[in-house]
Design a protein around this motif. Structure first.
Motif, PDB file in Angstrom:
ATOM      1  N   ILE A   1     -37.599  55.463  45.080  1.00 40.89           N
ATOM      2  CA  ILE A   1     -38.686  56.352  45.368  1.00 40.89           C
ATOM      3  C   ILE A   1     -39.891  55.822  45.067  1.00 40.89           C
ATOM      4  O   ILE A   1     -41.123  55.863  45.627  1.00 40.89           O
ATOM      5  N   ARG A   2     -39.946  54.930  43.952  1.00 37.85           N
ATOM      6  CA  ARG A   2     -41.157  54.324  43.336  1.00 37.85           C
ATOM      7  C   ARG A   2     -41.679  53.295  44.392  1.00 37.85           C
ATOM      8  O   ARG A   2     -42.420  52.614  44.102  1.00 37.85           O
ATOM      9  N   CYS A   3     -40.635  52.885  45.190  1.00 36.56           N
ATOM     10  CA  CYS A   3     -41.094  51.777  46.251  1.00 36.56           C
ATOM     11  C   CYS A   3     -41.456  52.623  47.525  1.00 36.56           C
ATOM     12  O   CYS A   3     -42.024  51.632  48.218  1.00 36.56           O
ATOM     13  N   GLU A   4     -41.480  53.814  47.644  1.00 38.12           N
ATOM     14  CA  GLU A   4     -41.864  54.537  48.655  1.00 38.12           C
ATOM     15  C   GLU A   4     -43.370  54.414  48.961  1.00 38.12           C
ATOM     16  O   GLU A   4     -44.060  54.527  47.913  1.00 38.12           O
ATOM     17  N   THR A   5     -43.645  54.658  49.950  1.00 39.81           N
ATOM     18  CA  THR A   5     -45.384  54.663  50.119  1.00 39.81           C
ATOM     19  C   THR A   5     -45.793  56.411  49.855  1.00 39.81           C
ATOM     20  O   THR A   5     -45.474  57.140  50.608  1.00 39.81           O
ATOM     21  N   PRO A   6     -46.748  56.479  48.868  1.00 40.45           N
ATOM     22  CA  PRO A   6     -46.946  57.830  48.563  1.00 40.45           C
ATOM     23  C   PRO A   6     -48.015  58.418  49.775  1.00 40.45           C
ATOM     24  O   PRO A   6     -48.399  57.739  50.538  1.00 40.45           O
TER      25      PRO A   6
ATOM     26  N   PHE B   1     -42.224  64.408  48.521  1.00 36.00           N
ATOM     27  CA  PHE B   1     -42.391  63.204  47.797  1.00 36.00           C
ATOM     28  C   PHE B   1     -42.796  63.332  46.340  1.00 36.00           C
ATOM     29  O   PHE B   1     -42.128  63.113  45.070  1.00 36.00           O
ATOM     30  N   TYR B   2     -43.712  64.369  46.019  1.00 35.99           N
ATOM     31  CA  TYR B   2     -44.389  64.451  44.876  1.00 35.99           C
ATOM     32  C   TYR B   2     -43.091  65.462  44.081  1.00 35.99           C
ATOM     33  O   TYR B   2     -42.848  65.132  42.815  1.00 35.99           O
ATOM     34  N   VAL B   3     -42.505  66.508  44.801  1.00 42.73           N
ATOM     35  CA  VAL B   3     -41.295  67.085  43.646  1.00 42.73           C
ATOM     36  C   VAL B   3     -40.199  65.995  43.425  1.00 42.73           C
ATOM     37  O   VAL B   3     -39.538  66.297  42.086  1.00 42.73           O
ATOM     38  N   ALA B   4     -40.053  65.166  44.330  1.00 41.89           N
ATOM     39  CA  ALA B   4     -38.843  64.163  43.999  1.00 41.89           C
ATOM     40  C   ALA B   4     -39.385  63.276  42.782  1.00 41.89           C
ATOM     41  O   ALA B   4     -38.290  63.218  41.884  1.00 41.89           O
ATOM     42  N   GLU B   5     -40.467  63.112  42.639  1.00 37.35           N
ATOM     43  CA  GLU B   5     -40.933  62.025  41.647  1.00 37.35           C
ATOM     44  C   GLU B   5     -41.014  63.175  40.268  1.00 37.35           C
ATOM     45  O   GLU B   5     -40.653  62.527  39.149  1.00 37.35           O
ATOM     46  N   VAL B   6     -41.509  64.223  40.265  1.00 41.56           N
ATOM     47  CA  VAL B   6     -41.569  65.148  39.074  1.00 41.56           C
ATOM     48  C   VAL B   6     -39.997  65.287  38.866  1.00 41.56           C
ATOM     49  O   VAL B   6     -39.712  65.441  37.448  1.00 41.56           O
ATOM     50  N   LEU B   7     -38.905  65.599  39.777  1.00 43.74           N
ATOM     51  CA  LEU B   7     -37.597  65.682  39.408  1.00 43.74           C
ATOM     52  C   LEU B   7     -37.250  64.706  38.671  1.00 43.74           C
ATOM     53  O   LEU B   7     -36.619  64.889  37.506  1.00 43.74           O
ATOM     54  N   LEU B   8     -37.432  63.550  39.026  1.00 41.02           N
ATOM     55  CA  LEU B   8     -36.895  62.596  38.202  1.00 41.02           C
ATOM     56  C   LEU B   8     -37.537  62.228  36.847  1.00 41.02           C
ATOM     57  O   LEU B   8     -36.832  62.031  35.828  1.00 41.02           O
TER      58      LEU B   8
ATOM     59  N   ASP C   1     -51.719  53.797  42.222  1.00 39.32           N
ATOM     60  CA  ASP C   1     -50.715  53.464  43.280  1.00 39.32           C
ATOM     61  C   ASP C   1     -50.454  54.735  44.043  1.00 39.32           C
ATOM     62  O   ASP C   1     -49.320  54.767  44.938  1.00 39.32           O
ATOM     63  N   GLY C   2     -50.845  55.929  43.660  1.00 37.89           N
ATOM     64  CA  GLY C   2     -50.229  57.079  44.584  1.00 37.89           C
ATOM     65  C   GLY C   2     -49.242  57.849  43.966  1.00 37.89           C
ATOM     66  O   GLY C   2     -48.747  58.824  44.411  1.00 37.89           O
ATOM     67  N   HIS C   3     -48.554  57.086  43.146  1.00 39.22           N
ATOM     68  CA  HIS C   3     -47.351  57.865  42.606  1.00 39.22           C
ATOM     69  C   HIS C   3     -47.664  58.696  41.301  1.00 39.22           C
ATOM     70  O   HIS C   3     -48.994  58.435  40.912  1.00 39.22           O
ATOM     71  N   ILE C   4     -46.852  59.440  41.011  1.00 39.20           N
ATOM     72  CA  ILE C   4     -47.354  60.655  39.814  1.00 39.20           C
ATOM     73  C   ILE C   4     -46.963  60.307  38.435  1.00 39.20           C
ATOM     74  O   ILE C   4     -46.139  59.429  38.250  1.00 39.20           O
TER      75      ILE C   4
END
Ligand SMILES: Nc1ncnc2c1ncn2[C@@H]1O[C@H](COP(=O)(O)OP(=O)(O)OP(=O)(O)O)[C@@H](O)[C@H]1O
Length: 858
Positions: free
Chosen positions: A811-816, A574-581, A606-609
């Motif tokens: 992914i920003r709608c995923e639960t972190p 989850f974290y690396v995917a958000e960083v990738l974007l 909200d737990g997103h990065i």
């Protein structure tokens, strides 16, 4: 891709609305699709580099270097498998782009209507600025490079700022008295295929007046504004061009008026109209300065012409008097995405006094010296240790001079330290962003943010905003260039992170450029995983950035709080995917981040990065291009028997087979038979070209980063580009997974030596999937050209099986993996004396800073 990078949601009103908004242009879009289809038939692709050994590559180096930017080859025979099942195809890339832009537009129209009323920025102007003409260049005559391979074309997207500049400038041009027009640098349509067949080629012009030496004036074209969105380049009557004597530059537009583009009546014209790029060149005596060549054989590749074109965009933006001063000033005001960082002839503006100047980077020598020193130190003097503790941030100066920076402040959550040696100045001046900064507050995704409202409201009440209006709650951390405070905008209940930088300190430590870089980058960001800059408050003494606050701390701290000081594989994904974007978005803006580490990845409420800290980033030009690869699909790592765990992320596992991803074709089967079929199909599919809009060609010689995260090419001083972000991405992934970085040695020099020469090893614990290990292995390739992402950017990484089953677009709608605990939130009242004391001290500090100072709201 863009939609995803922006975190757009399919199916939301944005898309529906965009379709409605686009109605006036619907017919055009259909025509565009047809024409694009025709275009594809004429396009071929850059040859792949990955997998070619250095020695093999060596012979072709000169050729391949330019091939990085080299136009695509148009070939009558298109790759097979060109159908709807190939989402990564050029066709779909284009369509995706149109859809992304359309939905962006809708969002913009909706969200900006309010903002534009407040800001006075015209909606049409803002909307228009989102559109990027598609530019296809036919650069090299086929027989000059390779007989029989067809025409070479390059497809490019001109950065949105350029587009907005173009229309602005054209209007301006029209108002220039005729006499001035003679030396006025303005825009012309860049005729590609059709015109190139007859010898037209964009000239490389260094300023508003002069064509470059190989340019000659065909004395034939002139630029004329027909409407706000329409440009004509009239070709000479004498020209033998058959395709179109009058070619219109297409600027996609979805305003109230229908686009003015003329849809060509036949195939050739259709192609030609797509091969027209809206570029700029200089006009002398109302003539477009172009090199001519009566024969195609005399034409030269113009793979770098875009940068000159873009320079002239800038020269067009500057007034004509500036131009008479020579080219320098023109360069200074170039939009960031319009100047390639690797171009040595650019003159960079430096408003500082000579003695305040930060280390200049006119060439790569310094950094090579640095790296030589380091390698010598690490190899020949293994006992030599840096005096700093591990993970200190240091400034490496020229040659063998190195000074270690101070440790981070006690409250700082960061533990690794970054190196910032700008041995070759590749970053751009503030002016470079100025052309875009007029729109810098224009952030469709964040424009509905309540914090904007709060700031506007206070500004309305008090006429202006100063630090006095912020109540300091606590100190969040101190870094190399400033201290960050959690502050509340009084009377609004809105919290901000205010980064305060002392101008004298920055100047004396030669860090002013870094602070400037950070501010300029923050100004242009509008992404869910990147910070929003709300205001910049400045006076003689301080410079303050008012940013979005992240209450969840950083991933380094969060990792320490995990049971075994490492995250679960799912959390890591989850974290690396958000960083990738976030990295993908930065790259698309021409920003190479260069300082990825868990300390710089903050966690939102909200737990997103949120990726933070841009003072070491490099800004450069993006030359979008089509890339074809030999290896169509990343071969899945060999897996053992299917896993029975429901949390298994192995894409070839039974469980996640229902999941759908957005980049590669997905198959809805779970049997091993189907898995085999899947692999067979993947092996048979001929790779299709992919549109890459990342600065894969950028080069810098700076020595920047964090020891454990430095890419080998930075350490070796070989010059680096966007691939360094994929290296750091691999280290980041490894660290989150295993709780430590892979090449860490007892001291910094050992670490650097390990990065360069040590093989990658995986600890046996924790047990992780083969797909994540495979991804790490592909990212941590010592040779940047072999590294995943080096060639095709983030899209290549997204296709890796590790991300299979993860819907990156949503992914920003995923639960972190976890939400920040309440006690992490800044509005908690401190409960101990010590905390009270600290708060009081910080408040005092903050108050002393908070005099009425100039305020700039974005
Ligand atoms: N938006 C934010 N929300 C919450 N905390 C923040 C925010 N921005 C920065 N911080 C905290 O402040 C610390 C220092 O910030 P930052 O890293 O931006 O400063 P810096 O001077 O650029 O440091 P560096 O030496 O890493 O470049 C960070 O470690 C982080 O913990």
């Amino acid at each position: 891709m863009l939609l995803e990078a922006m975190g757009g949601l399919p199916g939301t009103s944005e898309i529906t609305e965009s379709i409605e908004d686009l109605n006036p242009a619907t017919d055009k879009q259909y025509c565009m699709k047809d024409d694009i289809n025709k275009l594809f038939e004429a396009i071929e692709i850059r040859t792949p580099r990955r997998g070619v050994s250095k020695s093999e590559q060596g012979v072709k180096d000169a050729f391949n270097k330019s091939a990085m930017k080299r136009p695509m080859r148009s070939s009558p025979s298109r790759a097979s498998g060109f159908d709807n099942s190939e989402p990564a195809s050029l066709k779909q890339a284009f369509r995706g782009l149109c859809i992304s832009q359309a939905s962006e537009l809708a969002a913009v129209k909706k969200r900006s209507s309010k903002a534009s009323r407040l800001s006075g920025v015209s909606e049409t102007g803002a909307v228009k600025s989102l559109y990027r003409p598609v530019d296809v260049q036919d650069n090299v005559p086929e027989h000059t490079v390779n007989e029989g391979v067809g025409n070479l074309v390059e497809i490019s997207l001109i950065p949105d700022r350029s587009v907005s500049n173009i229309s602005d400038q054209i209007t301006e041009y029209e108002h220039v008295p005729t006499k001035e027009k003679s030396t006025y640098a303005a825009y012309s349509c860049h005729i590609s295929k059709g015109a190139m067949e007859h010898g037209a080629e964009i000239s490389e012009i260094s300023d508003g007046k002069e064509a470059c030496p190989h340019s000659t004036d065909i004395g034939s074209g002139y630029l004329k504004e027909v409407s706000e969105r329409k440009l004509f380049l009239e070709l000479p009557q004498s020209s033998t061009a058959t395709s179109a004597n009058k070619v219109e530059a297409q600027t996609m537009s979805v305003s109230d008026e229908a686009p003015t583009t003329v849809i060509p009546s036949n195939k050739e014209q259709a192609l030609d109209s797509y091969l027209v790029s809206c570029s700029c060149t200089s006009i002398t005596g109302n003539k477009v300065m172009r090199p001519t060549s009566s024969s195609p054989s005399l034409m030269r590749p113009v793979s770098r012409s875009r940068m000159f074109v873009k320079k002239n965009v800038i020269s067009a933006l500057t007034n004509s008097s500036k131009q008479s001063n020579g080219g320098i000033d023109n360069y200074l005001s170039c939009s960031t995405s319009e100047i390639p960082c690797q171009t040595p002839e650019y003159v960079l503006r430096n408003d500082q006094r000579e003695e305040d100047k930060e280390p200049s980077e006119s060439c790569g020598e310094n950094s090579i010296e640095v790296s030589t020193y380091i390698l010598e130190s690490s190899v020949t003097k293994p006992g030599l240790r840096s005096s700093s503790c591990n993970r200190t941030r240091c400034m490496v100066k020229k040659g063998d001079e190195r000074s270690l920076s101070r440790e981070k402040g006690e409250i700082s959550q960061s533990s690794k330290s970054s190196i910032g040696d700008y041995s070759s100045t590749t970053s751009l001046s503030e002016e470079s962003y100025r052309s875009g900064s007029s729109r810098s507050g224009y952030r469709p995704h964040m424009s509905v943010d309540l914090r904007w409202e709060a700031i506007r409201c206070i500004q309305k009440q008090h006429g202006n905003i100063s630090l006095k209006q912020f109540k300091m709650l606590k100190k969040l951390g101190g870094g190399d260039i400033g201290t960050v405070y959690l502050s509340e905008l009084m009377g609004t209940n809105c919290q901000f992170a205010v980064k305060v930088m002392d101008n004298d300190f920055l100047t004396s430590r030669r860090k002013m450029t870094r602070a400037q870089t950070e501010k300029e980058i923050l100004q242009i960001l509008d992404h869910p995983f990147l910070p929003t800059l709300y205001a910049h408050i400045t006076n003689d003494k301080y410079s303050c950035l008012v940013m979005e606050y992240c209450p969840g701390g950083d991933l380094h701290v969060l990792r320490q709080k995990q049971a075994n000081k490492n995250f679960s594989e799912q959390a890591v994904r989850f974290y690396v995917a958000e960083v990738l974007l976030a990295l993908e978005y930065l790259h698309m803006l021409g920003v190479i981040y260069r300082d990825l580490k868990p300390e710089n990845v903050l966690v939102r409420e909200d737990g997103h990065i949120m990726l933070s800290d841009f003072d070491l980033s490099l800004r450069c030009v993006v030359n979008p291009m089509l890339v074809k690869s030999c290896s169509p699909v990343i071969k899945p790592p060999k897996t053992s028997s299917p896993c029975s765990e429901s949390s298994c992320i192995d894409p070839f596992c039974l469980h996640p087979s229902w999941q759908v991803s957005c980049f590669t074709p997905r198959f809805l089967s779970a049997t091993s038979k189907t898995r085999k079929l899947k692999a067979d199909i993947a092996a048979q599919v001929t790779p299709l070209p992919q549109l890459v809009v990342e600065p894969t060609d950028a080069r810098s010689n700076s020595f920047v980063g964090t020891h454990e995260y430095l890419a080998p090419e930075i350490i070796k001083g070989e010059g680096h580009g966007s691939a360094v972000d994929w290296w750091t991405f691999g280290i980041f992934l490894y660290e989150l997974l295993y709780g430590r970085t892979p090449f860490k040695g007892p001291g910094n020099e050992d670490t650097l030596a390990n990065v360069v020469s040590q093989c990658l090893k995986f600890p046996s614990y924790p047990v992780v999937s083969s797909s994540v290990r495979d991804l790490i292995r592909r990212l941590l390739q010592k040779e940047p050209e072999n590294r995943l992402g080096a060639e095709k950017g983030a899209a290549e990484i997204k296709q890796h099986p590790f991300f299979e089953g993860l819907n990156l677009a949503l992914i920003r709608c995923e639960t972190p993996p976890e939400l920040p605990r309440f006690c992490d939130l800044g509005n908690v009242i401190p409960d101990t004396n010590q905390q009270n004391k600290e708060i009081a001290k910080s408040q005092k500090e903050f108050k002393s800073i908070g005099e009425d100072i100039a305020f700039e709201m974005f």
